[in-house]
Design an enzyme around this catalytic site. Structure first.
Site, PDB file in Angstrom:
ATOM      1  N   ASP A  12       0.846  -1.206   0.000  1.00 28.58           N
ATOM      2  CA  ASP A  12       0.000   0.000   0.000  1.00 28.58           C
ATOM      3  C   ASP A  12       0.882   1.256   0.000  1.00 28.58           C
ATOM      4  O   ASP A  12       0.858   2.024   0.940  1.00 28.58           O
ATOM      5  CB  ASP A  12      -0.944  -0.001   1.224  1.00 28.58           C
ATOM      6  CG  ASP A  12      -0.200  -0.028   2.558  1.00 28.58           C
ATOM      7  OD1 ASP A  12       0.981  -0.459   2.602  1.00 28.58           O
ATOM      8  OD2 ASP A  12      -0.775   0.405   3.569  1.00 28.58           O
ATOM      9  N   ASP A  17       6.852   1.190   1.968  1.00 24.72           N
ATOM     10  CA  ASP A  17       6.561   0.177   0.939  1.00 24.72           C
ATOM     11  C   ASP A  17       7.418   0.458  -0.300  1.00 24.72           C
ATOM     12  O   ASP A  17       7.937  -0.458  -0.937  1.00 24.72           O
ATOM     13  CB  ASP A  17       5.090   0.245   0.506  1.00 24.72           C
ATOM     14  CG  ASP A  17       4.113   0.062   1.636  1.00 24.72           C
ATOM     15  OD1 ASP A  17       3.566  -1.018   1.787  1.00 24.72           O
ATOM     16  OD2 ASP A  17       3.907   1.040   2.396  1.00 24.72           O
ATOM     17  N   ASN A  41      -2.371   2.664   3.591  1.00 27.22           N
ATOM     18  CA  ASN A  41      -1.867   4.008   3.891  1.00 27.22           C
ATOM     19  C   ASN A  41      -2.705   5.090   3.231  1.00 27.22           C
ATOM     20  O   ASN A  41      -2.816   6.201   3.726  1.00 27.22           O
ATOM     21  CB  ASN A  41      -0.419   4.153   3.396  1.00 27.22           C
ATOM     22  CG  ASN A  41       0.553   3.390   4.270  1.00 27.22           C
ATOM     23  OD1 ASN A  41       0.399   3.345   5.485  1.00 27.22           O
ATOM     24  ND2 ASN A  41       1.545   2.786   3.651  1.00 27.22           N
ATOM     25  N   THR A 126       3.098  -6.057   2.688  1.00 28.09           N
ATOM     26  CA  THR A 126       3.548  -4.924   3.503  1.00 28.09           C
ATOM     27  C   THR A 126       2.397  -3.944   3.728  1.00 28.09           C
ATOM     28  O   THR A 126       2.631  -2.765   4.014  1.00 28.09           O
ATOM     29  CB  THR A 126       4.755  -4.206   2.850  1.00 28.09           C
ATOM     30  OG1 THR A 126       4.341  -3.702   1.576  1.00 28.09           O
ATOM     31  CG2 THR A 126       5.947  -5.120   2.684  1.00 28.09           C
ATOM     32  N   PHE A 167      -0.984  -1.182  12.637  1.00 28.81           N
ATOM     33  CA  PHE A 167      -1.876  -0.728  11.569  1.00 28.81           C
ATOM     34  C   PHE A 167      -2.263  -1.820  10.555  1.00 28.81           C
ATOM     35  O   PHE A 167      -3.444  -2.023  10.264  1.00 28.81           O
ATOM     36  CB  PHE A 167      -1.259   0.475  10.842  1.00 28.81           C
ATOM     37  CG  PHE A 167      -2.083   0.975   9.709  1.00 28.81           C
ATOM     38  CD1 PHE A 167      -3.183   1.786   9.926  1.00 28.81           C
ATOM     39  CD2 PHE A 167      -1.788   0.621   8.388  1.00 28.81           C
ATOM     40  CE1 PHE A 167      -3.969   2.243   8.878  1.00 28.81           C
ATOM     41  CE2 PHE A 167      -2.558   1.068   7.332  1.00 28.81           C
ATOM     42  CZ  PHE A 167      -3.663   1.882   7.581  1.00 28.81           C
ATOM     43  N   ASN A 168      -1.270  -2.510   9.975  1.00 21.32           N
ATOM     44  CA  ASN A 168      -1.584  -3.450   8.883  1.00 21.32           C
ATOM     45  C   ASN A 168      -2.519  -4.569   9.346  1.00 21.32           C
ATOM     46  O   ASN A 168      -3.378  -5.031   8.586  1.00 21.32           O
ATOM     47  CB  ASN A 168      -0.309  -4.077   8.305  1.00 21.32           C
ATOM     48  CG  ASN A 168       0.480  -3.108   7.460  1.00 21.32           C
ATOM     49  OD1 ASN A 168      -0.029  -2.078   7.039  1.00 21.32           O
ATOM     50  ND2 ASN A 168       1.746  -3.433   7.225  1.00 21.32           N
ATOM     51  N   GLN A 229       7.321  12.548  10.676  1.00 22.01           N
ATOM     52  CA  GLN A 229       7.570  11.871  11.960  1.00 22.01           C
ATOM     53  C   GLN A 229       7.770  12.909  13.055  1.00 22.01           C
ATOM     54  O   GLN A 229       7.271  12.780  14.162  1.00 22.01           O
ATOM     55  CB  GLN A 229       8.818  10.980  11.868  1.00 22.01           C
ATOM     56  CG  GLN A 229       8.672   9.797  10.934  1.00 22.01           C
ATOM     57  CD  GLN A 229       7.630   8.797  11.384  1.00 22.01           C
ATOM     58  OE1 GLN A 229       7.613   8.381  12.529  1.00 22.01           O
ATOM     59  NE2 GLN A 229       6.749   8.417  10.485  1.00 22.01           N
ATOM     60  N   HIS A 241       9.508   0.578   8.348  1.00 23.77           N
ATOM     61  CA  HIS A 241       8.970  -0.762   8.613  1.00 23.77           C
ATOM     62  C   HIS A 241       9.181  -1.767   7.475  1.00 23.77           C
ATOM     63  O   HIS A 241       9.764  -2.831   7.652  1.00 23.77           O
ATOM     64  CB  HIS A 241       7.462  -0.674   8.845  1.00 23.77           C
ATOM     65  CG  HIS A 241       7.030   0.318   9.868  1.00 23.77           C
ATOM     66  ND1 HIS A 241       7.092   0.073  11.213  1.00 23.77           N
ATOM     67  CD2 HIS A 241       6.502   1.564   9.739  1.00 23.77           C
ATOM     68  CE1 HIS A 241       6.622   1.122  11.882  1.00 23.77           C
ATOM     69  NE2 HIS A 241       6.253   2.042  11.006  1.00 23.77           N
ATOM     70  N   ASP A 242       8.598  -1.457   6.302  1.00 24.54           N
ATOM     71  CA  ASP A 242       8.405  -2.494   5.281  1.00 24.54           C
ATOM     72  C   ASP A 242       9.685  -3.074   4.671  1.00 24.54           C
ATOM     73  O   ASP A 242       9.718  -4.276   4.349  1.00 24.54           O
ATOM     74  CB  ASP A 242       7.484  -1.958   4.168  1.00 24.54           C
ATOM     75  CG  ASP A 242       6.092  -1.641   4.692  1.00 24.54           C
ATOM     76  OD1 ASP A 242       5.724  -2.195   5.742  1.00 24.54           O
ATOM     77  OD2 ASP A 242       5.381  -0.845   4.056  1.00 24.54           O
TER      78      ASP A 242
END
Ligand code: BDR
Ligand code: CA
Length: 315
Positions: A12, A17, A41, A126, A167-168, A229, A241-242
């Protein structure tokens, strides 16, 4: 038959990602079979456009297929505009889009690609797990040709969208339940790990020296990401993250994992969407269905990112 690891990225995009796609597309150990998109997202239309833009900008010639625009059971939560902006990928400026969307639905693309592959395929989600769960339910035979599912999602400690949930997983908890209980091993890059992959301004400065198209895209993305951020959470650097999923595929020694039984809370209560990971192996009767990431070799991780950004054309 190629010995490169065959993968499909279901995503996403999303700043992190996008970096995951960059790391995978040129790495000689990986064969990227396609990219599928899912609402997360941002709206489905926006994340799909973003995936196409990333591919066009970097010359990544793989099918991009659009998938589900809503969670499979509940209403999807709001999109994550505070972090990823109105487009879902704010920061870089792309040329007008000419790369075409593949006409196949993401769910059908996943099914067709996995069934026809001459060696097992690794799924790399992801984003929310809606497409993957639908593919498993529509054609359970794909499970026989999936070696593992290496995903970003969940947390055995604290969530980022509720106290309990990441979230995911939260965005489509029922889909996550289907995936975690499907019988194939899940390698879970949760927040416990990704909070160790902090992209500080020093990292952005380091990648600024990589004079390739991917280096430039990374910097354009991460400047925006660092700004949001700071603005949203007051942090100097945010978790990338991804890309940890792809770093693990490139060099598993950069991430320490622990075998655990994990299940998803789909009760609709305050812990809805939590990944309940049996860290201390208390549920002895349950099969360990997941490898949960616990520790990142931070130096190795950023070396992997830099090395892979260098694989693209110079600017
Ligand atoms: C996950 O949610 C999204 O904002 C990121 O792209 C990542 O996949 C982190 O919770
Ligand atoms: Ca994502």
């Amino acid at each position: 038959m190629s010995d490169r690891r065959k993968i499909i990225i279901d995503c996403d995009p999303g700043h992190d990602d996008a970096v995951a796609i960059m790391l995978a597309a040129r790495n000689p150990k990986i064969e990227l079979l396609g990219i599928t998109t899912v609402r997360g997202n941002q709206t489905l239309e926006k994340v799909t456009k973003n995936a196409l833009n990333i591919c066009q900008y970097l010359g990544i010639d793989v099918p991009v297929c659009q998938g589900l625009g809503e969670a499979i059971v509940r209403k999807s939560p709001p999109v994550e505009e505070r972090v990823h902006g109105d487009s879902g990928l704010d920061g870089p400026v792309f040329d007008p889009l000419t790369k075409q969307l593949d006409p196949r639905h993401a769910v059908d693309f996943i099914i067709e690609t996995v069934l026809n592959a001459d060696s097992p395929v690794t799924l790399v989600p992801t984003g929310p797990l809606s497409n993957i769960a639908m593919a498993i339910k529509k054609e359970p035979r794909i499970l026989e040709n999936i070696d593992e599912i290496v995903l970003m999602g969940g947390a055995y400690q604290h969530g980022n969208v509720t106290a309990a949930a990441e979230f995911n997983i939260y965005a489509d908890a029922e889909a996550a339940h289907v995936v975690f209980s499907c019988g194939r091993r899940v390698v879970m890059m949760g927040l416990d790990l990704t909070r160790q992959a902090l992209c500080y301004p020093e990292i952005v400065e380091r990648m600024e020296k990589v004079k390739t198209r991917a280096g430039k895209l990374f910097v354009d993305l991460m400047k925006f990401f660092c700004m949001t951020q700071k603005r949203t959470f007051g942090w100097e650097g945010g978790p990338l993250h991804d890309p940890t999923t792809i770093a693990y595929l490139i060099d598993p020694s950069c991430i320490e994992t622990k075998d655990m039984y994990s299940e998803i809370d789909i009760t609709g209560g305050p812990s809805h969407g939590r990944t309940n990971c049996d860290f201390f192996n208390l549920m002895k009767d349950k099969e360990m269905n997941s490898k949960v990431a616990v520790k990142l070799d931070v130096e190795k991780f950023w070396d992997i990112v830099e090395d892979n950004l260098r694989l693209y054309d110079s600017i």
